[in-house]
Motif scaffolding. Structure first.
Motif, PDB file in Angstrom:
ATOM      1  N   PRO A  94      17.336  -2.959   1.804  1.00  0.00           N
ATOM      2  CA  PRO A  94      16.789  -1.534   1.623  1.00  0.00           C
ATOM      3  C   PRO A  94      17.977  -0.429   1.968  1.00  0.00           C
ATOM      4  CG  PRO A  94      15.593  -2.620   3.086  1.00  0.00           C
ATOM      5  CD  PRO A  94      17.103  -3.848   2.696  1.00  0.00           C
ATOM      6  N   SER A  95      16.587   0.983   1.515  1.00  0.00           N
ATOM      7  CA  SER A  95      18.037   1.858   1.351  1.00  0.00           C
ATOM      8  C   SER A  95      17.007   3.133   1.574  1.00  0.00           C
ATOM      9  CB  SER A  95      19.553   2.354   0.415  1.00  0.00           C
ATOM     10  OG  SER A  95      20.197   3.183   0.941  1.00  0.00           O
ATOM     11  N   ALA A  96      17.771   4.080   2.416  1.00  0.00           N
ATOM     12  CA  ALA A  96      17.361   5.436   2.097  1.00  0.00           C
ATOM     13  C   ALA A  96      17.606   6.280   1.413  1.00  0.00           C
ATOM     14  CB  ALA A  96      17.755   6.525   3.513  1.00  0.00           C
ATOM     15  N   LYS A  97      18.324   5.812   0.460  1.00  0.00           N
ATOM     16  CA  LYS A  97      18.685   6.327  -0.975  1.00  0.00           C
ATOM     17  C   LYS A  97      18.317   5.794  -1.682  1.00  0.00           C
ATOM     18  CE  LYS A  97      23.605   7.655   1.034  1.00  0.00           C
ATOM     19  NZ  LYS A  97      25.211   7.229   1.444  1.00  0.00           N
ATOM     20  N   ARG A  98      17.742   4.636  -1.670  1.00  0.00           N
ATOM     21  CA  ARG A  98      17.252   3.797  -2.795  1.00  0.00           C
ATOM     22  C   ARG A  98      15.834   4.608  -2.924  1.00  0.00           C
ATOM     23  NH1 ARG A  98      18.127  -0.451  -6.494  1.00  0.00           N
ATOM     24  NH2 ARG A  98      17.002   0.050  -8.837  1.00  0.00           N
ATOM     25  N   ARG A  99      15.811   5.682  -3.866  1.00  0.00           N
ATOM     26  CA  ARG A  99      14.097   5.643  -4.627  1.00  0.00           C
ATOM     27  C   ARG A  99      13.611   5.180  -5.283  1.00  0.00           C
ATOM     28  NH1 ARG A  99      12.968  10.480  -1.857  1.00  0.00           N
ATOM     29  NH2 ARG A  99      14.604  10.735  -1.174  1.00  0.00           N
ATOM     30  N   ALA A 141       0.888  -1.062   0.261  1.00  0.00           N
ATOM     31  CA  ALA A 141       0.286  -0.074   0.015  1.00  0.00           C
ATOM     32  C   ALA A 141       0.855   1.290   0.039  1.00  0.00           C
ATOM     33  CB  ALA A 141      -1.286   0.211   1.108  1.00  0.00           C
ATOM     34  N   ALA A 142       2.189   0.769   0.538  1.00  0.00           N
ATOM     35  CA  ALA A 142       3.150   2.198   0.298  1.00  0.00           C
ATOM     36  C   ALA A 142       4.171   2.428  -1.233  1.00  0.00           C
ATOM     37  CB  ALA A 142       3.796   2.228   1.519  1.00  0.00           C
ATOM     38  N   VAL A 143       3.402   1.751  -1.176  1.00  0.00           N
ATOM     39  CA  VAL A 143       4.845   1.793  -2.859  1.00  0.00           C
ATOM     40  C   VAL A 143       4.337   2.625  -3.781  1.00  0.00           C
ATOM     41  CG1 VAL A 143       5.124   0.461  -4.982  1.00  0.00           C
ATOM     42  CG2 VAL A 143       5.255  -0.432  -2.591  1.00  0.00           C
ATOM     43  N   GLU A 144       4.920   3.522  -3.814  1.00  0.00           N
ATOM     44  CA  GLU A 144       4.698   4.108  -4.819  1.00  0.00           C
ATOM     45  C   GLU A 144       5.695   5.625  -5.503  1.00  0.00           C
ATOM     46  OE1 GLU A 144       2.157   7.494  -2.832  1.00  0.00           O
ATOM     47  OE2 GLU A 144       3.894   8.104  -2.470  1.00  0.00           O
ATOM     48  N   PRO A 145       6.184   5.887  -6.632  1.00  0.00           N
ATOM     49  CA  PRO A 145       6.824   7.081  -7.358  1.00  0.00           C
ATOM     50  C   PRO A 145       7.261   7.692  -6.241  1.00  0.00           C
ATOM     51  CG  PRO A 145       5.430   6.767  -8.317  1.00  0.00           C
ATOM     52  CD  PRO A 145       4.611   6.522  -7.767  1.00  0.00           C
ATOM     53  N   GLY A 146       8.685   7.700  -6.053  1.00  0.00           N
ATOM     54  CA  GLY A 146       9.171   8.680  -5.116  1.00  0.00           C
ATOM     55  C   GLY A 146       9.550   8.423  -3.350  1.00  0.00           C
ATOM     56  N   VAL A 147       8.958   6.966  -3.166  1.00  0.00           N
ATOM     57  CA  VAL A 147       8.984   6.044  -1.818  1.00  0.00           C
ATOM     58  C   VAL A 147      10.747   5.980  -1.705  1.00  0.00           C
ATOM     59  CG1 VAL A 147       8.107   4.358  -2.224  1.00  0.00           C
ATOM     60  CG2 VAL A 147       7.953   5.295  -0.091  1.00  0.00           C
ATOM     61  N   THR A 148      11.175   5.565  -0.923  1.00  0.00           N
ATOM     62  CA  THR A 148      12.369   4.509  -0.525  1.00  0.00           C
ATOM     63  C   THR A 148      12.630   3.178  -0.035  1.00  0.00           C
ATOM     64  OG1 THR A 148      13.231   4.803   1.210  1.00  0.00           O
ATOM     65  CG2 THR A 148      13.796   7.368  -0.292  1.00  0.00           C
ATOM     66  N   THR A 149      13.424   2.408  -0.526  1.00  0.00           N
ATOM     67  CA  THR A 149      12.894   1.271  -0.464  1.00  0.00           C
ATOM     68  C   THR A 149      13.325   1.152   1.357  1.00  0.00           C
ATOM     69  OG1 THR A 149      15.287   0.875  -1.239  1.00  0.00           O
ATOM     70  CG2 THR A 149      13.919  -0.009  -2.634  1.00  0.00           C
ATOM     71  N   GLY A 150      13.950   1.824   1.844  1.00  0.00           N
ATOM     72  CA  GLY A 150      14.222   2.385   3.679  1.00  0.00           C
ATOM     73  C   GLY A 150      12.532   2.517   3.535  1.00  0.00           C
ATOM     74  N   ASP A 151      12.128   3.345   2.971  1.00  0.00           N
ATOM     75  CA  ASP A 151      10.590   3.423   3.746  1.00  0.00           C
ATOM     76  C   ASP A 151       9.661   2.128   3.962  1.00  0.00           C
ATOM     77  OD1 ASP A 151      11.136   6.095   3.536  1.00  0.00           O
ATOM     78  OD2 ASP A 151      10.999   6.781   2.090  1.00  0.00           O
ATOM     79  N   LEU A 152       9.601   1.297   3.609  1.00  0.00           N
ATOM     80  CA  LEU A 152       9.070   0.798   2.772  1.00  0.00           C
ATOM     81  C   LEU A 152       9.657  -0.485   4.329  1.00  0.00           C
ATOM     82  CD1 LEU A 152       9.260  -0.367  -1.209  1.00  0.00           C
ATOM     83  CD2 LEU A 152       7.257   0.935   0.579  1.00  0.00           C
ATOM     84  N   ASP A 153      10.786  -1.031   3.911  1.00  0.00           N
ATOM     85  CA  ASP A 153      11.265  -1.589   5.549  1.00  0.00           C
ATOM     86  C   ASP A 153      11.326  -1.236   6.879  1.00  0.00           C
ATOM     87  OD1 ASP A 153      12.751  -4.107   5.835  1.00  0.00           O
ATOM     88  OD2 ASP A 153      14.526  -1.970   6.640  1.00  0.00           O
ATOM     89  N   ALA A 154      10.759   0.065   6.809  1.00  0.00           N
ATOM     90  CA  ALA A 154      10.294   0.752   8.435  1.00  0.00           C
ATOM     91  C   ALA A 154       9.133   0.652   7.848  1.00  0.00           C
ATOM     92  CB  ALA A 154      10.561   2.520   7.835  1.00  0.00           C
ATOM     93  N   VAL A 155       7.892   0.171   7.247  1.00  0.00           N
ATOM     94  CA  VAL A 155       6.812   0.450   7.089  1.00  0.00           C
ATOM     95  C   VAL A 155       6.544  -1.648   7.629  1.00  0.00           C
ATOM     96  CG1 VAL A 155       4.666  -0.335   6.060  1.00  0.00           C
ATOM     97  CG2 VAL A 155       5.990   1.618   5.538  1.00  0.00           C
ATOM     98  N   ALA A 156       7.553  -2.027   7.315  1.00  0.00           N
ATOM     99  CA  ALA A 156       7.458  -3.139   7.945  1.00  0.00           C
ATOM    100  C   ALA A 156       7.518  -3.822   9.167  1.00  0.00           C
ATOM    101  CB  ALA A 156       8.670  -4.567   6.938  1.00  0.00           C
TER     102      ALA A 156
END
Length: 250
Positions: free
Chosen positions: A78-83, A27-42
Motif C-alpha cells: 500500500p502507498s499514499a502515491k498509488r491512486r 466500501a472505501a474503494v473509489e476513483p482517486g483513493v490511494t492504496t495507502g488510504d485503504l490500508d489505513a481503513v483496515a
C-alpha cells in the motif's frame, strides 16, 4: 486442526475481524483513493478489535494489508502515491491476528465501471472458489480442490497462477497443507475434520506466469495481463460443506 470449542471460537473471532476490515475497505474503494488510504481503513478496524496485521507480524511486510492493482497479482505494498483510477481492478488481501489465531481472505473489487473482460475474470475467480469449496471435504485430498478450481478457470478461458496457492492457517499464516489451484500431484495431503485452510483461486487473463517486482514483495503477471483473487478461510467438516470463517461479519 480445530480440536475444541475454544479454538473454534478463536478462529471465528479473527475471521469476523478480517471480514469487517474487508467490508470497510471495499466500501472505501473509489476513483482517486490511494492504496495507502485503504490500508489505513483496515488498520482502524484492526485497532477497534485489538487485532494485528499478520503479514507485518510474521514477515515484516511494510503494509497492514496487501493491496494489488490490475497486473499486480499479490503482495502489493500500500502507498499514499498509488491512486486508483476508474476501470482499475484492486485486490484486497487481509490477514489478521487476534489472540494467537490468524485468518485470511481476499476480494477483487472494481474501481468504478470495469470492462466486460475484467468482470468475467472476477466472476471466474469467485466461481472457481465455489467449485473448490465443494471439494473441501474430509476424505478428499488438497489436489481435488486444485482440480476443481483449474477446470472452471480453464473452461472460462483464463489461467490459474500455478506459483501461488492456498494453505493451512491458524496459529501462523502459512501452515500445512498447501492447497494448489491446479491438481498438483505433490498436494496429496488428506483433508481431515476440523482442518483450517484457505481456498484462494488466483487467476490471470493471460498465461498465468509471474515475476517478482523490484520492491521485493509484489508479484506481477509476466505478460501484463490482469489478475483476480478470491479467498476465504474455511474449516473442513466431516459431513457437509465447510464453515466459512471469513464470509460474514456477524
Amino acid at each position: 486442526v480445530i480440536e475444541d470449542e475454544s479454538a473454534l471460537a478463536g478462529m471465528q473471532a479473527v475471521g469476523r475481524v478480517v471480514r469487517r476490515a474487508l467490508d470497510a475497505m471495499r466500501a472505501a474503494v473509489e476513483p482517486g483513493v490511494t492504496t495507502g488510504d485503504l490500508d489505513a481503513v483496515a488498520l482502524r478496524v484492526f485497532k477497534q478489535h485489538g487485532a494485528r496485521s499478520a503479514p507485518k507480524l510474521v514477515y515484516k511486510f511494510p503494509g497492514v494489508t496487501c493491496i494489488s492493482v490490475n497486473d499486480e497479482v499479490v503482495h502489493g505494498i500500500p502507498s499514499a502515491k498509488r491512486r486508483l483510477a476508474a476501470g482499475d481492478l484492486v485486490k484486497l488481501d487481509v490477514t489478521a491476528e487476534l489472540d494467537g489465531y490468524m485468518a485470511d481472505a481476499a476480494e477483487s473489487v472494481a474501481v468504478g465501471a470495469i470492462d466486460d473482460a475484467t468482470s468475467a475474470l472476477v466472476a471466474a475467480a469467485r466461481d472457481a472458489f465455489d467449485e473448490g469449496l465443494a471439494q473441501a471435504r474430509a476424505g478428499n485430498r488438497a489436489l481435488d480442490i486444485g482440480r476443481a478450481v483449474e477446470d472452471l478457470v480453464q473452461a472460462r478461458g483464463f489461467a490459474v497462477v500455478p506459483a501461488l496457492q492456498g494453505h493451512g492457517i491458524g496459529r501462523t499464516i502459512h501452515e500445512s497443507p498447501m492447497v494448489p489451484n491446479w491438481p498438483d500431484p505433490a498436494a496429496r495431503d488428506w483433508l481431515v475434520d476440523g482442518m483450517v485452510i484457505t481456498i484462494e483461486p488466483i487467476i490471470s487473463a493471460g498465461s498465468g506466469e509471474t515475476y517478482d517486482a523490484d520492491d521485493g514483495w509484489t508479484v506481477r503477471t509476466s505478460d501484463g495481463a490482469r489478475s483476480a483473487h478470491h479467498e476465504h478461510t474455511i474449516v473442513v467438516q466431516k459431513h457437509g460443506l465447510p464453515v466459512l470463517l471469513t464470509a460474514a461479519a456477524e
